[in-house]
Motif scaffolding. Structure first.
Motif, PDB file in Angstrom:
ATOM      1  N   UNK A  21       0.887  -1.174   0.011  1.00 41.31           N
ATOM      2  CA  UNK A  21      -0.198  -0.120   0.033  1.00 41.31           C
ATOM      3  C   UNK A  21       0.900   1.545   0.093  1.00 41.31           C
ATOM      4  N   UNK A  22       0.676   2.135   0.827  1.00 38.46           N
ATOM      5  CA  UNK A  22       1.696   2.875   1.074  1.00 38.46           C
ATOM      6  C   UNK A  22       1.847   3.787   2.671  1.00 38.46           C
ATOM      7  N   UNK A  23       2.965   3.851   2.948  1.00 35.98           N
ATOM      8  CA  UNK A  23       3.904   3.838   3.970  1.00 35.98           C
ATOM      9  C   UNK A  23       4.948   4.973   4.313  1.00 35.98           C
ATOM     10  N   UNK A  24       4.234   6.146   4.356  1.00 34.77           N
ATOM     11  CA  UNK A  24       5.131   7.567   4.593  1.00 34.77           C
ATOM     12  C   UNK A  24       6.394   7.060   5.287  1.00 34.77           C
ATOM     13  N   UNK A 237      -4.154   2.710  -3.845  1.00 28.51           N
ATOM     14  CA  UNK A 237      -3.748   3.667  -3.704  1.00 28.51           C
ATOM     15  C   UNK A 237      -5.193   4.269  -3.974  1.00 28.51           C
ATOM     16  N   UNK A 238      -5.603   5.595  -4.149  1.00 34.53           N
ATOM     17  CA  UNK A 238      -7.208   6.229  -4.196  1.00 34.53           C
ATOM     18  C   UNK A 238      -7.499   5.945  -5.799  1.00 34.53           C
ATOM     19  N   UNK A 317       1.194  -5.902  -1.371  1.00 33.92           N
ATOM     20  CA  UNK A 317       0.872  -4.820  -2.637  1.00 33.92           C
ATOM     21  C   UNK A 317      -0.329  -4.973  -2.647  1.00 33.92           C
ATOM     22  N   UNK A 318      -1.066  -4.693  -1.123  1.00 34.72           N
ATOM     23  CA  UNK A 318      -2.481  -3.818  -1.106  1.00 34.72           C
ATOM     24  C   UNK A 318      -3.310  -5.143  -0.780  1.00 34.72           C
ATOM     25  N   UNK A 319      -3.350  -5.620  -1.805  1.00 31.87           N
ATOM     26  CA  UNK A 319      -4.516  -7.034  -1.612  1.00 31.87           C
ATOM     27  C   UNK A 319      -5.751  -7.168  -1.056  1.00 31.87           C
ATOM     28  N   UNK A 325     -13.221  -2.897   1.099  1.00 33.39           N
ATOM     29  CA  UNK A 325     -13.075  -2.828  -0.003  1.00 33.39           C
ATOM     30  C   UNK A 325     -11.026  -1.788  -0.043  1.00 33.39           C
ATOM     31  N   UNK A 326     -11.178  -0.987   1.102  1.00 29.96           N
ATOM     32  CA  UNK A 326      -9.549  -0.216   0.906  1.00 29.96           C
ATOM     33  C   UNK A 326      -9.478  -0.233   2.403  1.00 29.96           C
TER      34      UNK A 326
END
Length: 603
Positions: A21-24, A237-238, A317-319, A325-326
């Motif tokens: 996903x996204x890890x700042x 991501x969005x 990988x965001x699965x 849904x998110x």
């Protein structure tokens, strides 16, 4: 709100690629013009939007409602619920966080055409499309949360927030009035439309026949090039699907009694608008057949999305699992939730204590409210013959929990009511969200991976049920979706109760008022401890006595097999006995700075 942003907050993690996903990560300061020569700096603006999404972490504002209390005396939600909520001290304030995120999105949208993300012109065009779509979607999401937290009535008008759509620099006019609620909703919808037009429904790798027509017409015939921008590695991501979910959430807010007076909102505030928005997602999921049910073992071993170790371990990988849904990225192995919330006998701090109010909201095993004469509930054995969700979500006296999975004795010892600082105050501990395969014994102190859901499919189905019941009644399906509010609630309760028939639901299925009450209660149960009830009570505009209902608890005496429960008593009062508490205040400091920024009535 941060009025002047002269630098761009740069984050190390940028294109997510194979990361989950996204890890700042760490920050660096760079001049804005750097974005034109380094695409990573440009994308860091988008990352700042993700970083400010209020869904990234658990809020546990449930402890400011009738669903829970906390044993942490320094907790800001506790202080808010017990009389310390002011325009200067607001634990659910979203003003600065959301406005700052919106500012970053405004900068990106204004500047993106000056940026270059790859030397390949076709790839660069697709990157710009995707990132613009992300920016519009994130801006809409932040505006929705800003509206939910701060919209309110001012001198007979329902107002939202000042709408800034461009970068606010040192010479900008910050002293703008708040737009009315309907104008804010219109802007949210416009941004969501823009996001949906630029983003794929979901991120997936395609073959040569799957390139969207708009890119084929631009001469893009290499599907691998498309996958480098819109492929499966960008899950998390969005997306178009996520933007549609935000639309359903915002539409539900606008249709709800607290925000719809029948004239101020127009078409943006109808129940039908909310039902249609949710149905578009449900249809993509497969209708009622797509409702994420779990195997029959879910009813007996207590596993679910937050405690399904095999399912969680397989995510990458965001699965998403069927329920999600998110979601937020996988958190590295830890036991923070368990440390905070396990009972003290399991070496936890017992922070979130469910109330007797919530316990009594769970029906019996046949779906009847425990106050119904047909219920098999018995006050002498109150936890037997109940909705399985009760024992899956809440630790009651005698429940087994954690490792070594022994019964929790709330009648005596450190797990008893108010025995030590980390004991329960209500007679209950939270079980939901916690990994039961964690062992916090000092000589072991094991850890497990977790994730935070941002939007669950169950929430979307509940949005449809609520909105459809209000718009058309329990049984109607005027749009031909193949399901009604009744059908959705039937599916939710079948998964929860594990029963083929639902006699209570059948008895009320033609009564919109009774169905409303049931839908509200199902939302309370399904989404408990996930930060919904605080906002739901306000948008429903429940009576002030219900909004300020005291949190109840019990004490237990006896053994784990033979025990007596006291009459429920007030554990903590709620100080929401004024109509101003239906709406959050605008921060006092902002109203002092800007003369055109009016405060909500009563604050």
């Amino acid at each position: 709100m941060n009025r002047n942003i002269f630098v761009i907050l740069i984050l190390a993690v940028l294109f997510v690629s194979c990361s989950d996903v996204l890890d700042p990560s760490l920050e660096n300061n760079q001049g804005k013009n750097t974005t034109y020569v380094n695409p990573n700096f440009g994308y860091s603006l988008i990352v700042n939007g993700y970083d400010r999404v209020p869904l990234n972490n658990w809020s546990f504002n449930d402890v400011a409602t009738d669903d829970a209390v906390t044993n942490d005396p320094s907790n800001n939600y506790l202080k808010m619920a017990t009389g310390q909520l002011t325009s200067s001290n607001n634990a659910v304030d979203m003003w600065t966080n959301c406005n700052t995120g919106i500012q970053y999105m405004n900068i990106f949208i204004s500047e993106v055409n000056k940026m270059k993300f790859t030397e390949d012109a076709q790839g660069d065009m697709m990157y710009k499309d995707r990132m613009r779509g992300e920016a519009y979607g994130l801006r809409a999401l932040l505006m929705y949360h800003l509206l939910r937290a701060h919209a309110g009535w001012v001198n007979g008008k329902l107002l939202g927030f000042p709408i800034f759509l461009t970068e606010q620099a040192s010479g900008s006019n910050f002293n703008l009035p708040r737009a009315d609620f309907n104008t804010c909703m219109t802007q949210i919808y416009q941004d969501l439309d823009s996001a949906k037009s630029l983003l794929p429904t979901t991120y997936t790798d395609i073959t040569s026949t799957g390139i969207p027509a708009k890119y084929v017409s631009a001469g893009i015939t290499d599907y691998t090039k498309y996958n480098r921008v819109f492929g499966v590695k960008f899950l998390g991501l969005m997306s178009g699907l996520i933007s549609q979910a935000v639309r359903a959430q915002a539409a539900l807010l606008a249709a709800s009694p607290a925000f719809n007076d029948g004239s101020a909102n127009g078409s943006n505030g109808t129940w039908e608008t909310a039902a249609v928005a949710a149905a578009q997602i449900i249809n993509l999921k497969g209708g009622i057949a797509g409702f994420p049910a779990y195997p029959a073992a879910w009813f007996t071993n207590g596993t679910s999305w937050y405690n399904n170790s095999a399912e969680i371990s397989s995510l990458n990988n965001g699965t998403n699992p069927p329920e999600m849904l998110w979601r937020e990225g996988i958190q590295g192995a830890n036991n923070t939730l368990e440390t905070n919330n396990f009972p003290p006998s399991l070496n936890g701090n017992g922070r979130i204590n469910p109330t007797e109010n919530l316990v009594e909201a769970f029906p019996d095993k046949n779906g009847y409210p425990i106050t119904n004469t047909a219920s098999v509930y018995s006050s002498a054995n109150p936890y037997a013959n109940r909705d399985p969700r009760l024992l899956n979500y809440i630790v009651v006296h005698g429940s087994k929990a954690g490792v070594p999975n022994v019964p929790i004795n709330i009648a005596s010892g450190n797990d008893a009511v108010n025995n030590i600082a980390t004991s329960t105050r209500t007679g209950y501990y939270m079980r939901k969200l916690l990994r039961q395969d964690v062992n916090k014994a000092p000589n072991i102190n094991s850890t497990q991976i977790h994730y935070v859901p941002k939007i669950r499919y169950t929430e979307i189905y509940l949005i449809y049920a609520e909105a459809a019941n209000e718009a058309w009644g329990p049984l109607a399906d005027p749009k031909g979706y193949g399901y009604s509010a009744y059908d959705v609630i039937k599916a939710i309760r079948k998964r929860a109760l594990g029963i083929a028939t639902d006699p209570y639901l059948e008895s009320i299925k033609s009564d919109p008022a009774a169905m409303r009450q049931l839908i509200h209660n199902e939302r309370r149960l399904e989404l408990c401890f996930e930060g919904f009830r605080f906002w739901d009570l306000r948008r429903w505009k429940v009576t002030l006595p219900e909004l300020s209902a005291p949190a109840l608890g019990i004490t237990v005496t006896g053994t784990t097999s033979a025990y007596t429960i006291s009459t429920p008593a007030t554990v903590e009062t709620r100080q929401y006995n004024d109509k101003k508490y239906y709406y959050g205040p605008v921060p006092y400091g902002e109203t002092v700075k800007w003369s055109n920024l009016l405060q909500n009535d009563g604050w």
